[in-house]
Design a protein around this motif. Structure first.
Motif, mmCIF file in Angstrom:
data_model
loop_
_atom_site.group_PDB
_atom_site.id
_atom_site.type_symbol
_atom_site.label_atom_id
_atom_site.label_comp_id
_atom_site.label_asym_id
_atom_site.label_seq_id
_atom_site.Cartn_x
_atom_site.Cartn_y
_atom_site.Cartn_z
ATOM 1 N N ARG A 1 13.195 10.050 -11.153
ATOM 2 C CA ARG A 1 13.304 8.736 -11.948
ATOM 3 C C ARG A 1 13.971 7.539 -11.099
ATOM 4 N N ASP A 2 14.822 7.779 -10.583
ATOM 5 C CA ASP A 2 15.906 6.891 -9.422
ATOM 6 C C ASP A 2 14.971 6.676 -8.531
ATOM 7 N N GLY A 3 14.022 7.645 -7.562
ATOM 8 C CA GLY A 3 13.408 7.385 -6.748
ATOM 9 C C GLY A 3 12.237 6.374 -7.078
ATOM 10 N N ARG A 4 11.606 6.781 -8.290
ATOM 11 C CA ARG A 4 10.602 6.085 -8.922
ATOM 12 C C ARG A 4 10.966 4.531 -8.936
ATOM 13 N N ALA A 5 12.242 4.502 -9.719
ATOM 14 C CA ALA A 5 12.811 3.302 -9.988
ATOM 15 C C ALA A 5 12.883 2.182 -8.674
ATOM 16 N N GLN A 6 13.204 2.940 -7.450
ATOM 17 C CA GLN A 6 13.508 2.439 -6.357
ATOM 18 C C GLN A 6 12.225 1.911 -5.568
ATOM 19 N N SER B 1 0.821 -1.073 0.091
ATOM 20 C CA SER B 1 -0.120 0.170 0.068
ATOM 21 C C SER B 1 0.790 1.179 0.055
ATOM 22 N N ARG B 2 2.032 1.334 1.080
ATOM 23 C CA ARG B 2 2.745 2.323 1.002
ATOM 24 C C ARG B 2 3.529 2.659 -0.230
ATOM 25 N N LEU B 3 3.932 1.577 -0.866
ATOM 26 C CA LEU B 3 4.837 1.924 -2.006
ATOM 27 C C LEU B 3 3.671 2.139 -3.009
ATOM 28 N N GLY B 4 2.790 1.467 -3.207
ATOM 29 C CA GLY B 4 1.739 1.983 -4.313
ATOM 30 C C GLY B 4 1.503 3.443 -3.934
ATOM 31 N N ALA C 1 11.212 -1.114 -7.568
ATOM 32 C CA ALA C 1 11.953 -2.414 -7.312
ATOM 33 C C ALA C 1 11.225 -2.810 -6.005
ATOM 34 N N GLY C 2 10.868 -1.928 -5.069
ATOM 35 C CA GLY C 2 10.327 -2.393 -3.775
ATOM 36 C C GLY C 2 8.988 -3.187 -4.070
ATOM 37 N N LEU C 3 8.317 -2.602 -4.866
ATOM 38 C CA LEU C 3 7.032 -3.200 -5.291
ATOM 39 C C LEU C 3 7.159 -4.800 -5.963
#
Lengths: 545, 296
Positions: free
Chosen positions: B223-228, B76-79, B231-233
């Protein structure tokens, strides 16, 4: 005339035999009744040479009591162990019922539940709901442990009471044996039939075996002497009773001899089973619960003391080095500091380097920064304001950061009875779940607490809490199961022996029925002979009319 | 019991009959218990090894539950973070377009000035994204979840949260970071857009051109943040599948140890009932027989 005497003796003898048969039939279903067999003896001729030898008729010689004394010994030797295993089995059943494993809200589920609640709180440390849930689980853990201790304690006390009543019963039986000894001796001396009394004494001795595991001897006077632990409890008609005395170390009753007050240690019988259950099985389990409680309290508190509750602020203790690097170190506004130690080194040229060692952890990577003479640095360690002296100096200072150092459980409550939540934990906000202050989203301490469930915390670092308790339950179950198996085997052996005794000493109605017919016919025959004699006599007398 | 050569008395016959009937009754009772409780193992003594295994499975299942709940929370949080970063990316994209436009030398300064309000709106929109909430908590504030990352709408704002990585335990030895903080991921973009606005308002063309580069590097950071987050998801997804499979496996093993085979138990129960009936019948018919029934 002599023949009338012979006939009279026949009638007398058969009547007496009939009485014995009637007694047997009446007692065909009486427990412990031993079959009696009338034994006839042909009477001699009383020295008259005119009569054939052995012509004096018949008399009831004696009544034989059909009893195998060796079998009685064997049965009594088996009664003691069987009763002991049975009594111990009842204790195991009660203890398993109290523990309620597997499942059913036993200690295993409560332990797992507590640490699962830590894990849930780690995932949502800010939410009041998860904190409330955690407090609630902690309270349930405490109350379950206390319940277990209470119930096991109660069980011990009720076993204690049973010990006392068993001793009272045993004393009654000992008195009975002594009294019967006297009565049997008197009756036998006067030539009477003591079979009823002998039956009663045998029943009493059986019951004594069952209760105390005592052993018996029939002495030369035909009296039963009762022995327990090498001391004679009954000798002839005198009794040494048993008594109970409170043991100073246990607070529970010991069984003692009234003679010298020394302690009796029964090795068979109900008493032995009760004492093993009361003094070995239950205290063993209680001790193991205490061990788990102590370990949970110690390890949980050790981690919890590093954490911060929602409103807790850190305290800093600044120790200047020699020489000191700073003029002073103070707390900034709303510092997100963790509990631990900062070692801050200034190189005297404005360069700063700081290494943090968290409480209960390993030193972390150094952070670097700069400071000007007379100035402050607030970015090297967020939450700490470093004050440089007017002239920069090289040195290393130490800043110790402590949190509220709050316990979760009362550290003095390390047994099942004394376990309780720490008194300062009066609300969910005071649960120290964060590793740093003013960070409601931080649940790192809660996660470390949750991780304790898989840590090797028991038995000098070889088992988890769960594994240790499962081991306790497994041992208890195996012991209970093997005691049950022994009990089943003993009961089977005892049943076989009892069946043999019944077969030897019991009344067979069919046998008695046929004997009745025999006695009846013998009586009728004798009566008929009387009639013939009478007619012959009459004919003889008629000759003289 | 071998009764050949034994003298059979009334007592012996009733002892044997009773023992047989009691034995059957005990078995009936035990089977009935199993049928009504649906547990094969009710006390540790029933099967100590199985009891301990069952307890172990129960512990594993509870801990699995905490990992499942954590994984769900992580998802949920990552989403939410991903959605927020998506909005932020669109905002930044628009800002780059405007910067490109404004950097065009052919534009008049009044035209440039007309772009400024939209840039201001973008700056404030990004502030709003940074201040987004997840339930009661600020999503991008690190562990200071009760504090808004940015206070107000000024051009120069400093990030109020911290840089802490929030982790969730999604397996016995697996944890995942479930947040990005505005300070690391959004602040460069916000600062760049604020600078763009200031340069547009003051007519600093060189500044505007420099802002394009700053916006680009801010975009890389975002973008890097979003990629992280992505990856977490992905890790959470994989973990959830694994947890589900593990749960199914453990539940299966546990039920095999503890559940009662109904068909077998019912059949056994029926057999015992029939045996009991036969024993009772035989006893009642023969126990009363003796020679006295026939003597006259």
């Amino acid at each position: 005339m002599l023949s009338l005497d012979v006939i009279a003796s026949a009638l007398r003898a058969q009547s007496a035999a009939l009485a014995i048969l009637e007694q047997n039939i009446a007692n065909a279903s009486t427990a412990g009744y031993t079959q009696q067999v009338p034994v006839m003896r042909a009477l001699g001729s009383r020295g008259d040479p005119r009569l054939p030898a052995g012509g004096g008729g018949v008399a009831l010689d004696h009544v034989e009591r059909v009893r195998d004394a060796f079998l009685d010994l064997q049965i009594r030797a088996q009664l003691g162990p069987q009763a002991q295993q049975d009594a111990l089995g009842r204790v195991y059943t009660a203890v398993q019922g109290i523990l309620r494993e597997p499942g059913h809200g036993g200690l295993a589920q409560r332990i797992t539940g507590l640490f699962a609640a830590f894990a849930s709180a780690a995932a949502a440390p800010g939410l009041g709901a998860q904190r409330e849930q955690l407090l609630s689980e902690a309270r349930m853990f405490v109350s379950t442990v206390q319940d277990l201790a209470d119930q096991l304690g109660q069980q011990r006390r009720s076993l204690d009471t049973e010990v006392r009543t068993s001793v009272v019963s045993a004393n009654g039986l000992l008195e009975q044996v002594a009294q019967l000894n006297g009565q049997i001796a008197t009756m036998s001396a006067s030539g009477g039939n003591a079979n009823q009394l002998l039956d009663q004494r045998d029943r009493t001795l059986d019951e004594l075996s069952r209760l105390t595991g005592a052993s018996f001897l029939l002495d030369t006077r035909g009296m039963a002497s009762v022995q327990l632990g090498g001391k004679a409890l009954v000798n002839g008609t005198s009794v040494m009773r048993l008594d109970t005395a409170v043991g100073t170390s246990t607070g529970m009753l010991n069984v003692v001899y009234t003679g010298d007050g020394s302690t009796v240690i029964p090795t068979a019988g109900v008493l032995a089973g009760l004492l093993t259950g009361r003094d070995s099985v239950i205290p063993g389990v209680l001790g193991q619960i205490d061990t788990v409680v102590a370990a949970v309290v110690a390890k949980v508190n050790a981690v919890h003391r590093n954490g911060f509750g929602t409103a807790d602020q850190p305290t800093i203790n600044y120790v200047p080095g020699a020489p000191a690097a700073f003029q002073g170190v103070t707390l900034g506004a709303l510092p997100p500091l963790r509990a631990g130690v900062w070692k801050i080194t200034a190189d005297g040229l404005g360069g700063l380097s700081a290494v943090f060692t968290p409480a209960g952890g390993v030193p972390e990577a150094a952070v670097t920064g700069r400071i000007v003479a007379g100035g402050t640095n607030t970015s090297l360690i967020p939450g700490l304001i470093l004050q440089a002296p007017a002239a920069l100096a090289a040195g290393t200072d130490t800043v110790t950061v402590t949190g509220p150092a709050r316990d979760l459980f009362d550290p003095a409550g390390t047994t099942a009875r004394t376990l309780s939540l720490a008194s300062e934990l009066n609300g969910p906000a005071r649960l120290a779940l964060a590793a740093q202050a003013n960070s409601p989203g931080d649940g790192a301490i809660a996660q470390r607490l949750a991780d304790l469930v898989s840590a090797l915390t028991m038995s000098t670092g070889t088992m988890t809490y769960g594994a240790y308790w499962r081991d306790v339950v497994s041992t208890l179950g195996t012991d209970a199961s093997s005691n049950g198996a022994k009990s089943t085997a003993s009961t089977y052996a005892l049943d076989q022996l009892r069946a043999r005794r019944e077969s030897i000493s019991g009344v067979s109605l069919d046998e008695q029925g046929i004997e009745l017919v025999r006695v009846q016919r013998a009586y009728e025959a004798a009566a008929h002979v009387l009639t013939v004699e009478d007619r012959m006599m009459g004919a003889l007398l008629g000759m003289f009319r | 019991m071998d009764t050949s050569g034994t003298r059979v008395t009334l007592g012996l016959r009733s002892m044997n009959a009773l023992r047989g009937i009691e034995g059957l009754l005990q078995q009936l009772e035990a089977t009935q218990q199993k049928l009504s409780s649906q547990h094969r193992v009710s006390t540790p003594a029933d099967d100590p090894a199985a009891a301990v295994q069952i307890m172990s499975f129960d512990e594993q299942l509870t801990l699995l539950g905490t990992h499942e709940a954590s994984a769900s929370d992580a998802r949920s949080r990552l989403g939410a973070a991903d959605t927020g970063l998506g909005s932020a990316t669109s905002i930044l994209q628009r800002a780059k377009e405007l910067a490109l436009q404004a950097g065009n030398a052919t534009l008049s300064s009044s035209d440039r000035a007309r772009i400024a309000p939209e840039v201001a709106a973008l700056r404030d929109a990004l502030t709003d994204v940074a201040n987004r909430r997840f339930g009661d908590e600020y999503l991008f504030a690190g562990s200071r979840t009760n504090v808004a990352p940015y206070a107000g709408y000024a051009s120069t704002l400093s990030y109020q949260g911290d840089r802490a990585a929030l982790k969730r335990q999604i397996g016995p030895n697996a944890s995942v970071t479930v947040n990005v903080n505005a300070g690391d991921t959004l602040d460069p973009a916000r600062t760049a857009i604020a600078a763009l606005y200031d340069h547009l308002v003051s007519g600093d063309l060189d500044g505007v051109r420099a802002d394009l580069a700053t916006l680009e590097s801010a975009a890389v950071t975002m973008r890097d943040g979003r990629a992280q987050v992505g990856a977490g998801l992905a890790r959470v997804n994989e973990a959830q599948t694994g947890l589900g499979a593990t749960r199914a496996g453990i539940e299966d093993l546990r039920s095999r140890l503890d559940s009662v085979d109904m068909a077998e138990a019912l059949t056994h129960f029926r057999q015992l009932q029939i045996s009991l009936q036969a024993a009772l019948q035989a006893t009642s018919q023969t126990l009363g027989l003796s020679i006295f029934n026939f003597l006259r």
